[in-house]
Design a protein around this motif. Structure first.
Motif, PDB file in Angstrom:
ATOM      1  N   PHE A  55      -8.048   3.252   9.792  1.00  9.75           N
ATOM      2  CA  PHE A  55      -7.868   2.445   8.699  1.00  9.75           C
ATOM      3  C   PHE A  55      -9.030   1.428   8.346  1.00  9.75           C
ATOM      4  CE2 PHE A  55      -5.669  -0.894   5.824  1.00  9.75           C
ATOM      5  CZ  PHE A  55      -5.678  -0.068   4.780  1.00  9.75           C
ATOM      6  N   ASN A  56      -9.517   1.890   7.301  1.00 12.37           N
ATOM      7  CA  ASN A  56     -11.253   1.059   6.813  1.00 12.37           C
ATOM      8  C   ASN A  56     -10.711   0.163   5.831  1.00 12.37           C
ATOM      9  OD1 ASN A  56     -12.830   2.953   8.701  1.00 12.37           O
ATOM     10  ND2 ASN A  56     -13.086   4.258   6.887  1.00 12.37           N
ATOM     11  N   GLY A  57      -9.106   0.281   5.437  1.00 14.80           N
ATOM     12  CA  GLY A  57      -9.241  -1.267   4.266  1.00 14.80           C
ATOM     13  C   GLY A  57      -9.218  -0.461   3.263  1.00 14.80           C
ATOM     14  N   SER A  58      -8.480  -0.840   2.315  1.00 19.22           N
ATOM     15  CA  SER A  58      -7.781  -0.917   0.232  1.00 19.22           C
ATOM     16  C   SER A  58      -8.594  -1.742  -0.383  1.00 19.22           C
ATOM     17  CB  SER A  58      -6.818  -0.971   0.705  1.00 19.22           C
ATOM     18  OG  SER A  58      -6.138  -2.720   0.847  1.00 19.22           O
ATOM     19  N   ALA A  59      -9.506  -1.965  -1.389  1.00 16.27           N
ATOM     20  CA  ALA A  59      -9.828  -2.298  -2.200  1.00 16.27           C
ATOM     21  C   ALA A  59      -9.779  -1.468  -3.963  1.00 16.27           C
ATOM     22  CB  ALA A  59     -11.148  -2.072  -2.420  1.00 16.27           C
ATOM     23  N   THR A  60      -9.760  -2.639  -4.665  1.00 13.09           N
ATOM     24  CA  THR A  60      -9.584  -1.755  -6.211  1.00 13.09           C
ATOM     25  C   THR A  60     -10.891  -1.847  -6.766  1.00 13.09           C
ATOM     26  OG1 THR A  60      -7.537  -3.490  -6.323  1.00 13.09           O
ATOM     27  CG2 THR A  60      -8.322  -2.591  -8.823  1.00 13.09           C
ATOM     28  N   ASP A  61     -10.987  -0.982  -6.920  1.00 14.44           N
ATOM     29  CA  ASP A  61     -12.498  -0.586  -7.295  1.00 14.44           C
ATOM     30  C   ASP A  61     -12.815  -0.240  -9.402  1.00 14.44           C
ATOM     31  OD1 ASP A  61     -11.121   1.239  -9.443  1.00 14.44           O
ATOM     32  OD2 ASP A  61     -12.113   2.979  -8.040  1.00 14.44           O
TER      33      ASP A  61
ATOM     34  N   SER B 251     -11.330   8.348   0.897  1.00 11.21           N
ATOM     35  CA  SER B 251     -11.149   7.885  -0.146  1.00 11.21           C
ATOM     36  C   SER B 251      -9.505   8.534  -0.406  1.00 11.21           C
ATOM     37  CB  SER B 251     -12.370   7.091  -1.366  1.00 11.21           C
ATOM     38  OG  SER B 251     -12.031   6.124  -1.446  1.00 11.21           O
ATOM     39  N   ALA B 252      -9.180   7.742  -0.806  1.00 11.28           N
ATOM     40  CA  ALA B 252      -7.797   8.429  -1.616  1.00 11.28           C
ATOM     41  C   ALA B 252      -7.147   7.178  -2.880  1.00 11.28           C
ATOM     42  CB  ALA B 252      -7.021   8.773  -0.628  1.00 11.28           C
TER      43      ALA B 252
ATOM     44  N   TYR C  78     -12.741   0.058 -11.701  1.00 16.24           N
ATOM     45  CA  TYR C  78     -12.049   0.933 -12.521  1.00 16.24           C
ATOM     46  C   TYR C  78     -10.913   0.438 -12.710  1.00 16.24           C
ATOM     47  CZ  TYR C  78     -16.258   3.817 -12.746  1.00 16.24           C
ATOM     48  OH  TYR C  78     -17.936   4.377 -12.893  1.00 16.24           O
ATOM     49  N   GLY C  79     -10.179  -0.579 -12.045  1.00 19.31           N
ATOM     50  CA  GLY C  79      -9.109  -0.816 -11.504  1.00 19.31           C
ATOM     51  C   GLY C  79      -8.134   0.335 -10.903  1.00 19.31           C
ATOM     52  N   ASN C  80      -8.846   0.920  -9.613  1.00 20.04           N
ATOM     53  CA  ASN C  80      -8.084   2.187  -8.994  1.00 20.04           C
ATOM     54  C   ASN C  80      -7.698   1.227  -7.641  1.00 20.04           C
ATOM     55  OD1 ASN C  80      -8.490   4.463 -11.016  1.00 20.04           O
ATOM     56  ND2 ASN C  80     -10.421   4.690 -10.135  1.00 20.04           N
ATOM     57  N   GLU C  81      -7.241   1.638  -7.476  1.00 23.01           N
ATOM     58  CA  GLU C  81      -6.465   0.964  -6.118  1.00 23.01           C
ATOM     59  C   GLU C  81      -6.274   2.233  -4.851  1.00 23.01           C
ATOM     60  OE1 GLU C  81      -2.287  -1.141  -5.541  1.00 23.01           O
ATOM     61  OE2 GLU C  81      -2.666  -0.691  -7.622  1.00 23.01           O
ATOM     62  N   ARG C  82      -7.519   1.569  -3.561  1.00 22.10           N
ATOM     63  CA  ARG C  82      -7.951   2.392  -2.887  1.00 22.10           C
ATOM     64  C   ARG C  82      -7.755   2.660  -1.558  1.00 22.10           C
ATOM     65  NH1 ARG C  82     -12.396   6.786  -4.565  1.00 22.10           N
ATOM     66  NH2 ARG C  82     -12.913   6.091  -7.046  1.00 22.10           N
ATOM     67  N   VAL C  83      -7.820   3.430  -1.139  1.00 22.15           N
ATOM     68  CA  VAL C  83      -8.020   3.155   0.800  1.00 22.15           C
ATOM     69  C   VAL C  83      -8.615   4.031   1.636  1.00 22.15           C
ATOM     70  CG1 VAL C  83      -5.609   2.230   0.791  1.00 22.15           C
ATOM     71  CG2 VAL C  83      -5.797   4.911   0.912  1.00 22.15           C
ATOM     72  N   GLY C  84      -9.173   3.640   2.417  1.00 23.97           N
ATOM     73  CA  GLY C  84     -10.222   4.746   3.616  1.00 23.97           C
ATOM     74  C   GLY C  84     -10.100   5.125   4.255  1.00 23.97           C
ATOM     75  N   PHE C  85      -9.980   5.616   5.243  1.00 21.63           N
ATOM     76  CA  PHE C  85      -9.981   6.246   6.232  1.00 21.63           C
ATOM     77  C   PHE C  85     -10.890   7.318   6.755  1.00 21.63           C
ATOM     78  CE2 PHE C  85      -5.903   6.437   4.429  1.00 21.63           C
ATOM     79  CZ  PHE C  85      -5.187   5.847   5.463  1.00 21.63           C
ATOM     80  N   GLU C  86     -11.309   7.305   8.580  1.00 21.20           N
ATOM     81  CA  GLU C  86     -12.677   8.087   9.122  1.00 21.20           C
ATOM     82  C   GLU C  86     -11.603   8.009   9.615  1.00 21.20           C
ATOM     83  OE1 GLU C  86     -15.870   6.353  10.062  1.00 21.20           O
ATOM     84  OE2 GLU C  86     -15.138   4.267   9.376  1.00 21.20           O
ATOM     85  N   GLY C  87     -12.432   9.938  10.493  1.00 22.39           N
ATOM     86  CA  GLY C  87     -11.941  10.004  11.924  1.00 22.39           C
ATOM     87  C   GLY C  87     -13.037  11.335  12.381  1.00 22.39           C
TER      88      GLY C  87
ATOM     89  N   LEU D 201       0.375  -1.761   0.224  1.00 16.74           N
ATOM     90  CA  LEU D 201       0.391   0.017  -0.069  1.00 16.74           C
ATOM     91  C   LEU D 201       0.935   1.494  -0.168  1.00 16.74           C
ATOM     92  CD1 LEU D 201      -3.201  -1.033   2.509  1.00 16.74           C
ATOM     93  CD2 LEU D 201      -2.689  -1.156   0.176  1.00 16.74           C
ATOM     94  N   THR D 202       1.991   1.272  -0.338  1.00 17.46           N
ATOM     95  CA  THR D 202       2.993   2.392   0.181  1.00 17.46           C
ATOM     96  C   THR D 202       2.877   3.020  -1.821  1.00 17.46           C
ATOM     97  OG1 THR D 202       4.548   1.510   1.717  1.00 17.46           O
ATOM     98  CG2 THR D 202       5.125   2.823   0.631  1.00 17.46           C
ATOM     99  N   GLY D 203       3.370   4.433  -1.045  1.00 16.91           N
ATOM    100  CA  GLY D 203       2.915   5.405  -2.353  1.00 16.91           C
ATOM    101  C   GLY D 203       2.076   6.443  -2.354  1.00 16.91           C
TER     102      GLY D 203
END
Length: 205
Positions: free
Chosen positions: A145-151, A197-198, A153-162, A27-29
């Motif tokens: 950290f809510n996790g990571s996923a590939t949507d 979401s990033a 469209y092929g985008n690699e996403r991570v999610g956070f809330e706070g 996930l580094t990047g």
């Protein structure tokens, strides 16, 4: 599953080594915040009896994540003040006026991180400088950290809330009106809410 999960193992020589989960290290990047699937909002007490909620519809930012060491992670966010939306046009107009944000003179609210740390499990704390109008003060935000996923469209996403609480007067937002029954129209304490979401940037050739 923690985003930055590190565990120490002791080799026969008793020298401590660092083991990093390869899936998390991947996930580094560099990431760009997706404004269409993110929200930056606030909650404030009104007339001592109820809460008013609002959000900023226009914002942009970047995240730098280090899956091996959270201390190397960082965040940068710009929020356009004129995009504030509380559902009432007159109230929004008051917020962007000189009584509050003075959006014409100070169009952006910004956050620049200076430190990141793991508090435990999937919970992290990002500390940085929040600038509103012409005032810059330190701010810490606890994020999950809510996790990571590939949507699709092929985008690699991570999610956070706070969220985090601030006193708006610390940033020069002091307008208020006294109530006949005692107290004031708008509380000094404001809760800031983040749902991020990033999208990971493609590696450069």
């Amino acid at each position: 599953m923690a985003l930055f999960n590190r565990r120490n193992t002791v080799a026969p020589s008793t020298t401590a080594t660092l083991t990093v989960d390869p899936a998390l290290a991947a996930l580094t990047g560099e990431y760009t915040i997706d404004p269409a699937h993110s929200s930056i909002g606030f909650t404030v007490r009104h007339a001592m009896v109820t809460n008013v909620r609002g959000s900023f519809g226009e914002h942009e930012g970047t995240l730098k994540l280090d899956g091996a060491d959270p201390a190397n992670s960082s965040a940068s966010i710009d929020v356009r003040i004129a995009s504030v939306d509380t559902g009432i046009a007159d109230r929004d107009g008051h917020l962007v006026s000189g009584d509050f944000f003075d959006a014409e003179t100070f169009p952006l609210m910004t956050f620049r991180s200076t430190r990141a740390e793991q508090l435990g499990g999937d919970t992290y704390r990002v500390t940085g400088d929040l600038t509103i109008k012409d005032v810059t003060r330190p701010l810490s935000i606890d994020l999950e950290f809510n996790g990571s996923a590939t949507d699709v469209y092929g985008n690699e996403r991570v999610g956070f809330e706070g969220s985090t609480d601030i006193l708006r007067s610390d940033w020069g937002l002091t307008w208020n009106a006294a109530l006949e029954t005692g107290g004031v129209m708008v509380s000094d304490k404001v809760k800031l809410n983040f749902d991020i979401s990033a999208i990971k940037a493609a590696p450069q050739a």
